[in-house]
Write a protein that holds these residues in place. Structure first.
Motif, PDB file in Angstrom:
ATOM      1  N   PRO A   8       7.952  90.398  71.765  1.00  0.00           N
ATOM      2  CA  PRO A   8       8.008  90.849  73.155  1.00  0.00           C
ATOM      3  C   PRO A   8       8.318  89.723  74.137  1.00  0.00           C
ATOM      4  CG  PRO A   8       6.138  91.845  72.031  1.00  0.00           C
ATOM      5  CD  PRO A   8       6.736  90.844  71.080  1.00  0.00           C
ATOM      6  N   GLU A   9       7.880  88.482  73.804  1.00  0.00           N
ATOM      7  CA  GLU A   9       8.163  87.368  74.703  1.00  0.00           C
ATOM      8  C   GLU A   9       9.664  87.095  74.789  1.00  0.00           C
ATOM      9  OE1 GLU A   9       6.106  87.305  72.165  1.00  0.00           O
ATOM     10  OE2 GLU A   9       4.120  87.228  73.090  1.00  0.00           O
ATOM     11  N   GLN A  10      10.365  87.243  73.657  1.00  0.00           N
ATOM     12  CA  GLN A  10      11.814  87.032  73.662  1.00  0.00           C
ATOM     13  C   GLN A  10      12.521  88.103  74.494  1.00  0.00           C
ATOM     14  OE1 GLN A  10      12.478  87.132  69.434  1.00  0.00           O
ATOM     15  NE2 GLN A  10      12.415  84.903  69.254  1.00  0.00           N
ATOM     16  N   VAL A  11      12.058  89.337  74.390  1.00  0.00           N
ATOM     17  CA  VAL A  11      12.645  90.420  75.175  1.00  0.00           C
ATOM     18  C   VAL A  11      12.369  90.205  76.660  1.00  0.00           C
ATOM     19  CG1 VAL A  11      12.706  92.916  75.526  1.00  0.00           C
ATOM     20  CG2 VAL A  11      12.392  91.991  73.222  1.00  0.00           C
ATOM     21  N   ALA A  12      11.171  89.731  76.997  1.00  0.00           N
ATOM     22  CA  ALA A  12      10.843  89.479  78.408  1.00  0.00           C
ATOM     23  C   ALA A  12      11.727  88.382  78.988  1.00  0.00           C
ATOM     24  CB  ALA A  12       9.362  89.095  78.525  1.00  0.00           C
ATOM     25  N   ARG A  13      11.999  87.322  78.209  1.00  0.00           N
ATOM     26  CA  ARG A  13      12.879  86.253  78.676  1.00  0.00           C
ATOM     27  C   ARG A  13      14.297  86.767  78.883  1.00  0.00           C
ATOM     28  NH1 ARG A  13      13.732  83.029  74.769  1.00  0.00           N
ATOM     29  NH2 ARG A  13      14.771  81.455  76.053  1.00  0.00           N
ATOM     30  N   ALA A  14      14.763  87.621  77.944  1.00  0.00           N
ATOM     31  CA  ALA A  14      16.097  88.199  78.088  1.00  0.00           C
ATOM     32  C   ALA A  14      16.169  89.105  79.318  1.00  0.00           C
ATOM     33  CB  ALA A  14      16.451  88.989  76.832  1.00  0.00           C
ATOM     34  N   GLU A  15      15.079  89.793  79.599  1.00  0.00           N
ATOM     35  CA  GLU A  15      15.054  90.666  80.774  1.00  0.00           C
ATOM     36  C   GLU A  15      15.135  89.847  82.061  1.00  0.00           C
ATOM     37  OE1 GLU A  15      12.049  94.009  82.710  1.00  0.00           O
ATOM     38  OE2 GLU A  15      11.861  93.442  80.605  1.00  0.00           O
ATOM     39  N   ARG A  41      30.367  91.208  78.173  1.00  0.00           N
ATOM     40  CA  ARG A  41      30.414  89.880  78.781  1.00  0.00           C
ATOM     41  C   ARG A  41      29.006  89.333  78.992  1.00  0.00           C
ATOM     42  NH1 ARG A  41      33.701  89.529  84.229  1.00  0.00           N
ATOM     43  NH2 ARG A  41      35.354  90.052  82.734  1.00  0.00           N
ATOM     44  N   ILE A  42      28.099  90.163  79.487  1.00  0.00           N
ATOM     45  CA  ILE A  42      26.746  89.687  79.755  1.00  0.00           C
ATOM     46  C   ILE A  42      26.024  89.370  78.447  1.00  0.00           C
ATOM     47  CG2 ILE A  42      25.546  91.916  79.768  1.00  0.00           C
ATOM     48  CD1 ILE A  42      25.006  89.094  82.290  1.00  0.00           C
ATOM     49  N   GLN A  43      26.346  90.122  77.385  1.00  0.00           N
ATOM     50  CA  GLN A  43      25.723  89.835  76.091  1.00  0.00           C
ATOM     51  C   GLN A  43      26.254  88.531  75.508  1.00  0.00           C
ATOM     52  OE1 GLN A  43      26.437  93.329  73.714  1.00  0.00           O
ATOM     53  NE2 GLN A  43      24.785  94.508  74.669  1.00  0.00           N
ATOM     54  N   GLU A  44      27.545  88.292  75.644  1.00  0.00           N
ATOM     55  CA  GLU A  44      28.115  87.037  75.152  1.00  0.00           C
ATOM     56  C   GLU A  44      27.549  85.846  75.921  1.00  0.00           C
ATOM     57  OE1 GLU A  44      32.292  87.404  75.503  1.00  0.00           O
ATOM     58  OE2 GLU A  44      32.493  88.919  73.907  1.00  0.00           O
ATOM     59  N   GLU A  45      27.413  86.004  77.230  1.00  0.00           N
ATOM     60  CA  GLU A  45      26.872  84.912  78.040  1.00  0.00           C
ATOM     61  C   GLU A  45      25.419  84.630  77.669  1.00  0.00           C
ATOM     62  OE1 GLU A  45      26.037  83.971  82.760  1.00  0.00           O
ATOM     63  OE2 GLU A  45      27.607  85.405  82.184  1.00  0.00           O
ATOM     64  N   GLY A  46      24.642  85.688  77.466  1.00  0.00           N
ATOM     65  CA  GLY A  46      23.248  85.491  77.094  1.00  0.00           C
ATOM     66  C   GLY A  46      23.099  84.846  75.737  1.00  0.00           C
ATOM     67  N   THR A  47      23.929  85.277  74.792  1.00  0.00           N
ATOM     68  CA  THR A  47      23.885  84.677  73.459  1.00  0.00           C
ATOM     69  C   THR A  47      24.242  83.197  73.517  1.00  0.00           C
ATOM     70  OG1 THR A  47      24.525  86.810  72.497  1.00  0.00           O
ATOM     71  CG2 THR A  47      24.747  84.869  71.105  1.00  0.00           C
ATOM     72  N   GLY A  48      25.207  82.850  74.370  1.00  0.00           N
ATOM     73  CA  GLY A  48      25.587  81.453  74.521  1.00  0.00           C
ATOM     74  C   GLY A  48      24.492  80.592  75.115  1.00  0.00           C
ATOM     75  N   GLN A  49      23.589  81.211  75.870  1.00  0.00           N
ATOM     76  CA  GLN A  49      22.487  80.461  76.476  1.00  0.00           C
ATOM     77  C   GLN A  49      21.221  80.475  75.616  1.00  0.00           C
ATOM     78  OE1 GLN A  49      21.717  81.293  80.595  1.00  0.00           O
ATOM     79  NE2 GLN A  49      23.898  81.528  81.104  1.00  0.00           N
ATOM     80  N   GLY A  50      21.323  80.989  74.401  1.00  0.00           N
ATOM     81  CA  GLY A  50      20.194  80.896  73.481  1.00  0.00           C
ATOM     82  C   GLY A  50      19.379  82.160  73.324  1.00  0.00           C
ATOM     83  N   SER A  70      18.728  85.822  71.821  1.00  0.00           N
ATOM     84  CA  SER A  70      19.204  86.556  70.653  1.00  0.00           C
ATOM     85  C   SER A  70      19.820  87.884  71.085  1.00  0.00           C
ATOM     86  CB  SER A  70      18.050  86.825  69.681  1.00  0.00           C
ATOM     87  OG  SER A  70      17.105  87.709  70.245  1.00  0.00           O
ATOM     88  N   HIS A  71      20.812  88.322  70.326  1.00  0.00           N
ATOM     89  CA  HIS A  71      21.516  89.563  70.669  1.00  0.00           C
ATOM     90  C   HIS A  71      20.581  90.787  70.633  1.00  0.00           C
ATOM     91  CE1 HIS A  71      24.216  93.040  70.001  1.00  0.00           C
ATOM     92  NE2 HIS A  71      24.976  92.407  70.873  1.00  0.00           N
TER      93      HIS A  71
END
Length: 281
Positions: free
Chosen positions: A216-223, A240-249, A251-252
């Motif tokens: 849940p902590e990983q999902v909260a950070r992604a949110e 695009r937003i998923q690619e950018e998020g993946t590039g910043q560390g 997880s998909h």
């Protein structure tokens, strides 16, 4: 509860009385609304010793669905529209199906008085095997989880007794003298669809679907990333937003889950069949 008795020790009187009744209880989450990013234990502020006494535990969530919302609205409006109508008319108007209410009452009364089904050998073996399998699954998932905490509802002999009671009730409903494997399979399905979902939420933080082992902590950070990246009123492509998020560390799976949560909460809106996201609040 499971013994159908109550002990009284008051005013010099100590006795045990029969309580032939079922308990149907409801409680709100401690946060006022069920938080998908928290486990069932964090959402339900009840001791495990109390929860383990209930045969079935259902997590009821307020999911925004137009068809479901319309059905609820029709029911609520119908209750108010028929408030002053005679009781018989209300029942007739609100009844659905081929069996009227008096017949159902007679059927339930007959089942209680005349039917007392017992487990067959095959049904007992199936229950024992399923019980051992559920306990082993919970043990393995507890060991694989990061915190290693015990689940909200511990799987003990009480849950085995609950499966027996549900199986006997299903056989009684079918006017059978013996519990069959069909009754046992249906009892296990009901248990998995209720208490099993609450157990899954302890490890996944989501009572509706599996998140693998995304915490849940990983999902909260992604949110939080999505909220920073998509300003209020703006739109962006989902890929695009998923690619950018993946590039910043990030997880998909965590990004996909965070997008789903924001859409469910009404903060994001999908367009063009999910290809575009818009921040609406």
């Amino acid at each position: 509860m499971e013994q159908q008795t109550i002990s009284i020790a008051k005013a010099g009187i100590t006795t045990v009385l029969n309580t032939r009744a079922s308990v149907l209880a409801a409680a709100n989450p401690i946060f006022g609304r069920y938080d998908d990013l928290k486990s069932a234990a964090e959402n339900i502020d009840l001791m495990t010793t109390i929860l383990s006494r209930f045969d079935l535990i259902f997590i009821v969530r307020d999911i925004r669905d137009e068809e479901r919302d319309r059905g609820i609205a029709r029911h609520v409006l119908g209750v108010h529209m028929n408030a002053n109508a005679p009781a018989g008319i209300r029942v007739t108007q609100g009844a659905e199906g081929d069996i009227d209410m008096p017949t159902i009452k007679k059927f339930v009364s007959y089942c209680r008085q005349r039917c007392a089904p017992r487990l067959s050998v095959e049904a007992g073996q199936t229950l024992a095997s399923e019980y051992v399998g559920i306990r082993d699954t919970v043990r393995r998932r507890t060991l694989e989880s990061e915190d290693g905490n015990s689940p909200t509802v511990p799987i003990t002999v009480r849950q085995l007794e609950a499966l027996v009671r549900i199986s006997e009730s299903l056989a009684k409903m079918r006017l059978r003298a013996e519990v069959t494997q069909e009754d046992v399979r249906e009892a296990i399905r009901l248990f998995q669809a209720s208490t099993g979902v609450a157990l899954a939420a302890d490890y996944n933080g989501d009572p509706t679907r599996t998140m693998g082992f995304e915490r849940p902590e990983q999902v909260a950070r992604a949110e939080e990333f999505l909220k920073r990246r998509i300003p209020l009123g703006s739109t962006t492509k989902t890929s695009r937003i998923q690619e950018e998020g993946t590039g910043q560390g990030y997880s998909h799976p965590a990004l996909v889950r965070a997008i789903s949560l924001l859409i469910r909460r009404g903060e994001l809106m999908e367009r063009d069949r999910g290809r575009v996201l818009k921040r609406i609040r």
